[in-house]
Scaffold this motif. Structure first.
Motif, short mmCIF file in Angstrom:
data_model
loop_
_atom_site.label_atom_id
_atom_site.label_comp_id
_atom_site.label_asym_id
_atom_site.label_seq_id
_atom_site.Cartn_x
_atom_site.Cartn_y
_atom_site.Cartn_z
N LEU A 132 69.96 -1.08 -64.26
CA LEU A 132 69.53 -1.59 -65.56
C LEU A 132 69.29 -0.42 -66.50
O LEU A 132 68.71 0.60 -66.09
N SER A 133 69.74 -0.54 -67.74
CA SER A 133 69.47 0.46 -68.77
C SER A 133 68.76 -0.20 -69.94
O SER A 133 69.09 -1.32 -70.33
N VAL A 134 67.79 0.51 -70.49
CA VAL A 134 67.08 0.06 -71.68
C VAL A 134 67.35 1.06 -72.79
O VAL A 134 67.11 2.27 -72.62
N ALA A 135 67.87 0.58 -73.89
CA ALA A 135 68.22 1.47 -75.00
C ALA A 135 66.98 1.93 -75.75
O ALA A 135 65.93 1.27 -75.73
N PRO A 136 67.06 3.07 -76.43
CA PRO A 136 65.95 3.48 -77.30
C PRO A 136 65.64 2.40 -78.33
O PRO A 136 66.53 1.89 -79.00
N GLY A 137 64.38 2.01 -78.42
CA GLY A 137 63.97 1.00 -79.38
C GLY A 137 64.23 -0.43 -78.96
O GLY A 137 63.94 -1.34 -79.72
N GLU A 138 64.72 -0.64 -77.75
CA GLU A 138 65.06 -1.99 -77.30
C GLU A 138 63.84 -2.67 -76.68
O GLU A 138 63.01 -2.04 -76.03
N PHE A 139 63.74 -3.98 -76.87
CA PHE A 139 62.68 -4.80 -76.27
C PHE A 139 63.34 -5.69 -75.22
O PHE A 139 64.11 -6.58 -75.54
N VAL A 140 63.02 -5.44 -73.94
CA VAL A 140 63.61 -6.17 -72.82
C VAL A 140 62.51 -6.88 -72.05
O VAL A 140 61.48 -6.27 -71.72
N CYS A 141 62.71 -8.16 -71.75
CA CYS A 141 61.79 -8.91 -70.91
C CYS A 141 62.40 -9.13 -69.54
O CYS A 141 63.55 -9.57 -69.43
N LEU A 142 61.63 -8.80 -68.51
CA LEU A 142 62.00 -9.11 -67.13
C LEU A 142 61.34 -10.43 -66.76
O LEU A 142 60.12 -10.57 -66.83
N ALA A 201 61.77 -10.98 -76.88
CA ALA A 201 62.77 -10.00 -76.45
C ALA A 201 64.05 -9.99 -77.26
O ALA A 201 64.45 -10.99 -77.84
N GLN A 202 64.69 -8.83 -77.26
CA GLN A 202 66.08 -8.74 -77.68
C GLN A 202 67.01 -9.08 -76.53
O GLN A 202 68.13 -9.52 -76.72
N ARG A 203 66.51 -8.84 -75.30
CA ARG A 203 67.30 -9.14 -74.11
C ARG A 203 66.37 -9.64 -73.02
O ARG A 203 65.30 -9.08 -72.80
N VAL A 204 66.78 -10.70 -72.35
CA VAL A 204 66.02 -11.27 -71.23
C VAL A 204 66.84 -11.06 -69.97
O VAL A 204 68.01 -11.43 -69.90
N VAL A 205 66.20 -10.45 -68.96
CA VAL A 205 66.85 -10.18 -67.67
C VAL A 205 66.17 -11.03 -66.61
O VAL A 205 64.95 -10.92 -66.40
N LEU A 206 66.93 -11.91 -65.97
CA LEU A 206 66.40 -12.80 -64.94
C LEU A 206 66.60 -12.19 -63.56
O LEU A 206 67.73 -11.83 -63.19
N LEU A 207 65.50 -12.08 -62.81
CA LEU A 207 65.57 -11.58 -61.45
C LEU A 207 65.56 -12.76 -60.46
O LEU A 207 64.84 -13.73 -60.65
N SER A 208 66.38 -12.64 -59.42
CA SER A 208 66.35 -13.61 -58.34
C SER A 208 65.10 -13.38 -57.50
O SER A 208 64.40 -12.38 -57.66
N SER A 209 64.83 -14.31 -56.58
CA SER A 209 63.64 -14.22 -55.74
C SER A 209 63.97 -13.63 -54.38
O SER A 209 64.92 -14.05 -53.73
N ARG A 210 63.20 -12.66 -53.95
CA ARG A 210 63.19 -12.10 -52.60
C ARG A 210 64.53 -12.06 -51.89
O ARG A 210 64.86 -12.97 -51.14
N PRO A 211 65.29 -11.04 -52.02
CA PRO A 211 64.94 -9.85 -52.80
C PRO A 211 65.28 -10.02 -54.27
O PRO A 211 66.13 -10.83 -54.64
N GLY A 212 64.57 -9.26 -55.11
CA GLY A 212 64.84 -9.30 -56.53
C GLY A 212 66.15 -8.59 -56.87
O GLY A 212 66.31 -7.40 -56.59
N ARG A 213 67.07 -9.34 -57.40
CA ARG A 213 68.32 -8.79 -57.92
C ARG A 213 68.52 -9.32 -59.34
O ARG A 213 67.97 -10.36 -59.69
N ILE A 214 69.31 -8.61 -60.14
CA ILE A 214 69.60 -9.12 -61.48
C ILE A 214 70.57 -10.28 -61.33
O ILE A 214 71.71 -10.10 -60.91
N ALA A 215 70.06 -11.48 -61.65
CA ALA A 215 70.86 -12.68 -61.50
C ALA A 215 71.67 -12.98 -62.76
O ALA A 215 72.81 -13.44 -62.68
#
Length: 272
Positions: A43-53, A219-233
């Motif tokens: 995962l990358s977060v840009a300068p000035g970016e608002f990301v919600c996990l 957020a500008q971007r919402v990232v959804l994590l899966s459950s156990r183990p956490g992966r970017i879904a």
């Protein structure tokens, strides 16, 4: 899919600009079993970016934040924060009750090496920034829950970091107070990035929540994590203009879509 949302990897938005935060194939395991809590997170977060996990309880959101804050180390993979240590704001305010609001903020400023007069002036400025002007000499027990979180936010900002990590900071607040602090956080984040100009890094926010509407509102971007183990879904880029209202049709529509995806991840976890 709503036209206000586009799905794309973070790297597409960064171009040649160096990310404020980079996680490269990060995994984290605990205990003797070695079962991963986080698995292969990039995962990358840009300068000035608002990301919600976003994700269900126990999916590793807070663990990921602790890794970025350098409070723990990944089992594998790497994490890069070019601007140095990120500032972290917890769900609990974690203020020192024997100090005033202003002195709590001044502690962070002292660690930066500011002199006494500078610390006082900067603490006053930060209290004004979070709408708590005149509260410098108030003790923690004299402050409401929302006011304590404002002081905690001011203390995090006092670290003068380019990255602000927020671990469900408004979860314990009532709905009205939370709504007001959403507005304040959005204002502070927007003002910081506007004042930084093209030469500055801006303020990047990595915000952990299990509240879908909160994520879509902020957020500008919402990232959804899966459950156990956490992966970017899955992830969504939110193109709704700010400031947003949590009850607005656009926020509500996107929240329904993301909630369905979250429910699917929870069901998949239960089945396994």
């Amino acid at each position: 899919m709503s036209p206000a949302v586009t799905q794309q990897p973070a790297e597409d938005t960064l171009g040649s600009v160096q990310p404020a935060v980079t996680l490269d194939h990060v995994s984290k395991s605990f205990g003797r079993s070695g079962n991963p809590v986080l698995d292969d997170i990039s995962l990358s977060v840009a300068p000035g970016e608002f990301v919600c996990l976003l994700g269900a309880s126990g999916c590793g959101k807070s663990t990921l934040l602790n890794l970025v804050a350098d409070l723990d180390q990944p089992t594998s993979g790497s994490i890069t924060v070019p601007g140095g240590r990120a500032a972290l704001m917890f769900q609990e305010h974690a203020l020192f009750p024997w100090l005033t609001a202003g002195r709590n903020i001044e502690l962070a400023l002292q660690l930066r090496g500011l002199g006494r007069a500078e610390r006082r002036a900067e603490a006053e400025r930060l209290l004004e920034l979070v709408r708590l002007g005149g509260a410098h000499n108030k003790r923690v027990h004299e402050l409401s829950g929302g006011m304590r979180q404002r002081v905690a936010l001011a203390r995090a900002l006092a670290q003068d970091a380019n990255v602000l990590l927020m671990d469900e900071p408004f979860a314990a607040l009532d709905a009205i107070t939370r709504d007001v602090l959403h507005e304040e956080l959005t204002r502070i984040w927007a003002d910081a990035n506007q004042s930084s100009g093209s030469a500055g890094q801006g303020l990047s926010v990595l915000f952990v929540t299990h509240n879908v509407r909160e994520a879509v509102r902020l957020a500008q971007r919402v990232v959804l994590l899966s459950s156990r183990p956490g992966r970017i879904a899955r992830e969504w880029r939110i193109d709704l203009p700010q400031p947003r209202r949590i009850e607005s049709a656009g926020v509500a529509d996107l929240s329904v879509e993301i909630t369905e995806q979250l429910r699917g991840e929870i069901r998949r976890h239960v089945q396994h």
